[in-house]
Design a protein around this motif. Sequence first.
Motif, mmCIF file in Angstrom:
data_model
loop_
_atom_site.group_PDB
_atom_site.id
_atom_site.type_symbol
_atom_site.label_atom_id
_atom_site.label_comp_id
_atom_site.label_asym_id
_atom_site.label_seq_id
_atom_site.Cartn_x
_atom_site.Cartn_y
_atom_site.Cartn_z
ATOM 1 N N LYS A 1 0.995 -1.350 -0.041
ATOM 2 C CA LYS A 1 -0.398 -0.176 0.081
ATOM 3 C C LYS A 1 1.573 0.777 0.153
ATOM 4 N N THR A 2 0.244 2.022 -1.024
ATOM 5 C CA THR A 2 0.702 3.462 -0.799
ATOM 6 C C THR A 2 0.399 4.749 0.211
ATOM 7 N N GLY A 3 -1.107 4.471 -0.250
ATOM 8 C CA GLY A 3 -1.092 5.577 1.187
ATOM 9 C C GLY A 3 -1.576 7.368 0.567
ATOM 10 N N ASN A 4 -0.992 6.946 -0.510
ATOM 11 C CA ASN A 4 -0.455 8.550 -0.953
ATOM 12 C C ASN A 4 -2.150 9.489 -0.912
ATOM 13 N N ALA B 1 0.145 3.566 -9.970
ATOM 14 C CA ALA B 1 1.386 4.698 -8.721
ATOM 15 C C ALA B 1 2.224 2.831 -8.331
ATOM 16 N N VAL B 2 0.982 2.835 -8.103
ATOM 17 C CA VAL B 2 2.349 0.774 -6.830
ATOM 18 C C VAL B 2 3.129 0.660 -7.748
ATOM 19 N N ARG B 3 1.991 0.173 -9.221
ATOM 20 C CA ARG B 3 2.199 -1.018 -10.280
ATOM 21 C C ARG B 3 3.701 -0.486 -10.828
ATOM 22 N N ASN B 4 3.543 1.280 -10.802
ATOM 23 C CA ASN B 4 4.764 1.855 -11.222
ATOM 24 C C ASN B 4 6.028 2.106 -10.607
ATOM 25 N N SER B 5 5.333 1.964 -9.453
ATOM 26 C CA SER B 5 6.275 1.760 -8.389
ATOM 27 C C SER B 5 7.345 0.262 -8.356
ATOM 28 N N LEU B 6 6.986 -0.663 -8.361
ATOM 29 C CA LEU B 6 6.529 -2.409 -7.925
ATOM 30 C C LEU B 6 7.780 -2.288 -9.487
ATOM 31 N N LEU B 7 6.833 -2.219 -10.797
ATOM 32 C CA LEU B 7 7.197 -2.441 -12.069
ATOM 33 C C LEU B 7 7.439 -1.068 -13.453
ATOM 34 N N PRO B 8 8.552 -0.476 -12.796
ATOM 35 C CA PRO B 8 7.908 0.830 -14.086
ATOM 36 C C PRO B 8 7.554 0.036 -15.331
ATOM 37 N N GLU B 9 7.042 1.278 -16.427
ATOM 38 C CA GLU B 9 6.140 0.708 -17.623
ATOM 39 C C GLU B 9 8.163 0.601 -18.548
ATOM 40 N N SER B 10 7.271 -0.415 -19.229
ATOM 41 C CA SER B 10 8.030 -0.672 -20.273
ATOM 42 C C SER B 10 9.522 -1.967 -19.961
ATOM 43 N N PRO B 11 8.834 -2.606 -19.084
ATOM 44 C CA PRO B 11 9.566 -3.942 -18.359
ATOM 45 C C PRO B 11 9.753 -4.989 -19.630
ATOM 46 N N LEU B 12 10.949 -5.062 -19.601
ATOM 47 C CA LEU B 12 11.864 -6.309 -20.123
ATOM 48 C C LEU B 12 11.514 -7.776 -19.439
ATOM 49 N N VAL B 13 11.501 -9.051 -19.747
ATOM 50 C CA VAL B 13 11.566 -10.390 -19.296
ATOM 51 C C VAL B 13 12.599 -11.219 -19.582
#
Length: 596
Positions: A33-36, A46-58
């Motif tokens: 949780k961010t609680g912002n 925002a949480v998704r971007n914090s955990l896994l930024p955009e344009s990830p590679l695998v």
Amino acid sequence: MFKKKPKFKPLSPLRSSDRRKLADQIISDFQFKTGNGAEPQNELAAVRNSLLPESPLVAKFTTTAGPNLKAVSGTVYVGTHPGEEQRILWTGSLMRVVLTVYTLWHNPGLVPLLHTPEFVLQKLRNGADLMTPGLALGPPFPTAATKGSIVAVASLSTPSVPMVVGVCEIDVGELKAVAGEKGKAVRGVHWEGDELWAWSSGGKGGGAKPTALEGWEPNNEAGVQDLAAEIDQLQLQMEDADIETEDGGGVPLGDVEGSNRGHDTLDEGEDLPSSKDKQVEGKELSTKVLPFLPIFTPAQSSSLQLKKTSWKNAKKFLKSLDKEGLIKTKDRSGGETIVLDVDWDNSAIADFVPYQLPTKDQSSSEGRAGPVSRLGHAGQELRRIGLFKPKEKLSPLFEAAEANPKSFYLASEIRPIVTAYVESESLVSTENRRLVAINPFLANAVFDSDSRADREVIANGAVMRDRIIDRVLENCSPYWALLRGNETKDDIKSKAGRAPNIQIVLETRSGNKTVTKVSGMETYYVNPSTLADELQKSCASSTSLGQLVGSSPKNPVMEVMVQGPQTQAVVKALEKNGVHRQWIDVVDKTKGKKKR
């Protein structure tokens, strides 16, 4: 993290739908949780971007894991935080998703944070597990640190910067104390310095760790402050104990006012003070050492903490000896101190008598009733003998030779018994004294197998005497005994079967690190604890002592493990304890199988 450096396949973009699913799975698993205060939809993004930024590679990877180096595969997820390089942020292996330190540094409070001293953290960076006594700043510990949960570990020197990711082996949050506890607390799975941390798309190596992070507050901030104050106070004490002070930063070798004398300076007729006259077990002695020597119990020995005195600094110790006039020293550039001369005629050196400190063997037997432990000592003389007990069908042969068929015999003792039998039965050939005729007893009891050789002996009606002796030995039950000093085979109880050898096994752990394991030394009266201490000194490496996997809990077999390929050092240490080289088996599991 891996037994073998992983092989990464080429990176490919992660689809947006898969990214959202993975991020939502992480949010659910870690209850992040961010609680912002933002709108729910914006907050989720925002949480998704914090955990896994955009344009990830695998990318997929392959490596080995486990003691059998079983081939395993997994997935790494690479992302880029603002202003930083591409790094591995998550990895999916061993049936769960594991985060890396780069993810921890950008997501405070994502997992419970534990603490340990810096010197322990250095061991964790080499692949060691965090033992329960190594936990700091608790109890209490974070309640979320339960068995099987993922946790982070930070050093006390940088308590807000997680450096290790691990899995709890016990319920750390329920611990009431750590002093005196045993066993693993956290099994390390990733740390700053391993392959995941060092990976970089540009080949630049791992990223620098931050000096401090907001949001990763220690579980016990007051404990951190108290610890910092203790460290500062200790540093001040060491600075005050400078070489120009009265005691020269240590303890002088001369008489100390108010101290007890050593056993080499007792007055005539004076007895050594008993352990009851000097009780020091109740406190930890760290400021001065010599006033409390000699000591008489293991408890007093363990209470002396030389590493907490200024003498742990070799330079101050040498300067104190220089001030006493025992040696001459000179300082060189770079902070080095060299010894120029030693006053060997000084009475403090010429008349010095070492203090007799209690040994671990004394500690183990102290206060124990009954006979003395069978464990031996360095320099003991051992003789391993093979014995033979006749089977019932051979009784007539031994009785005819006036030998007890229920006794144990050496191989050399069987020959005269067989000779006495064949002579009593007049079986010796007159033309060749080495040739013996086969009577019905020998045919039925000795040469009774269905082998071709035995059938030929019976058909010929005669055989060489040495052949009879060999066959008699084969028809006896094997036993063995280990003799010490002047012991004979009649002084101790023989053991059935063949004598077991001491096992030395070389294995590879944590990728390319080699360890040497020793087991079975108790059979040869070698104390495992004492052997571990000897190897720690002779190999200048860390050792550990534990129960051999698979041994009986009622009669455990201990195993000594020393870091590095130390076969020769182990063999020499065992030989010092009376073990012959031919009683040792060496198995090297570090050598790969040859390709056909």
